[in-house]
Scaffold this motif. Structure first.
Motif, short mmCIF file in Angstrom:
data_model
loop_
_atom_site.label_atom_id
_atom_site.label_comp_id
_atom_site.label_asym_id
_atom_site.label_seq_id
_atom_site.Cartn_x
_atom_site.Cartn_y
_atom_site.Cartn_z
N GLU A 65 -6.51 6.45 -37.67
CA GLU A 65 -5.89 6.77 -36.39
C GLU A 65 -4.79 7.80 -36.55
OE1 GLU A 65 -6.51 2.80 -33.68
OE2 GLU A 65 -4.76 2.90 -34.98
N THR A 69 -4.99 13.25 -34.60
CA THR A 69 -3.82 13.66 -33.82
C THR A 69 -4.16 14.10 -32.41
OG1 THR A 69 -4.01 15.90 -34.71
CG2 THR A 69 -2.52 14.37 -35.85
N TYR A 72 -3.97 11.10 -29.12
CA TYR A 72 -2.80 10.31 -28.76
C TYR A 72 -2.63 10.24 -27.25
CZ TYR A 72 -1.34 10.67 -33.64
OH TYR A 72 -1.26 10.58 -34.99
N THR A 74 0.06 9.46 -24.15
CA THR A 74 1.49 9.49 -23.87
C THR A 74 1.75 8.63 -22.65
OG1 THR A 74 1.70 11.71 -24.78
CG2 THR A 74 3.45 10.97 -23.30
N ARG A 86 3.22 3.28 -32.00
CA ARG A 86 3.73 4.65 -31.89
C ARG A 86 3.06 5.57 -32.90
NH1 ARG A 86 9.56 6.69 -30.37
NH2 ARG A 86 8.93 8.82 -30.01
N THR A 87 2.99 6.85 -32.56
CA THR A 87 2.44 7.84 -33.48
C THR A 87 3.39 8.04 -34.66
OG1 THR A 87 3.50 9.63 -32.29
CG2 THR A 87 1.24 9.11 -31.68
N SER A 127 4.70 8.96 -27.26
CA SER A 127 3.33 9.16 -27.75
C SER A 127 2.89 7.93 -28.53
CB SER A 127 3.25 10.38 -28.65
OG SER A 127 3.51 11.54 -27.93
N ARG A 129 -0.17 5.91 -30.77
CA ARG A 129 -1.37 5.98 -31.60
C ARG A 129 -2.43 5.03 -31.03
NH1 ARG A 129 -0.81 4.32 -37.76
NH2 ARG A 129 0.70 5.98 -37.63
N ARG A 130 -1.96 3.88 -30.54
CA ARG A 130 -2.88 2.88 -30.04
C ARG A 130 -2.19 2.10 -28.93
NH1 ARG A 130 -4.02 0.67 -34.61
NH2 ARG A 130 -2.47 -0.95 -34.60
#
Length: 132
Positions: A65, A69, A72, A74, A86-87, A127, A129-130
């Motif tokens: 993940e 990039t 993502y 937001t 979070r990223t 942002s 990630r999941r």
């Protein structure tokens, strides 16, 4: 147990089964993992081995993940919820969210167990990630 569908590189679909060994016989206390495709591939693991496999799969999923990039999402800080990730290079997960007027207080937990709280404006972009 849930049915898990996985694909090989050539596009074949396999159904993966995961189940505890039946109680009262030699297989009790074992985890049975099998993939149904053109052939059945059985694996047997101890509970400790199954947990180790699960942890390795989670780490690999986090790394995969992190490399994606362009996917993502937001969200506004006021929309964060427990379990959002979070990223970034490390896995940082929302543990708690508390809103106080126009400010959101987010308690984060890192993949190594460290916790801290940060404050954001409710409309600040975060942002992820999941999404939980």
């Amino acid at each position: 147990m849930p049915e898990i569908r996985m694909h090989t590189r050539d596009g074949d679909t396999h159904h993966v089964e995961v189940a505890p060994g039946p109680a009262g016989n030699a297989d009790a206390g074992q985890i049975h993992i099998g993939a149904h495709g053109s052939e059945y591939v059985p694996l047997v693991a101890t509970p400790a081995q199954a947990r180790e496999l699960a942890a390795a799969l989670l780490r690999a999923a986090d790394e995969a993940e992190a490399q994606a990039t362009d996917t993502y999402e937001t969200v506004k800080a006021g929309e964060l919820r427990r379990g959002d990730v979070r990223t970034g290079e490390r896995t940082i997960t929302v543990d708690r969210v508390r809103t106080d007027g126009d400010t959101v207080h987010v308690t984060w937990t890192s993949d190594v167990g460290r916790q801290w709280t940060q404050s954001y404006a409710t409309e600040a972009d975060i942002s992820l990630r999941r999404r939980a």
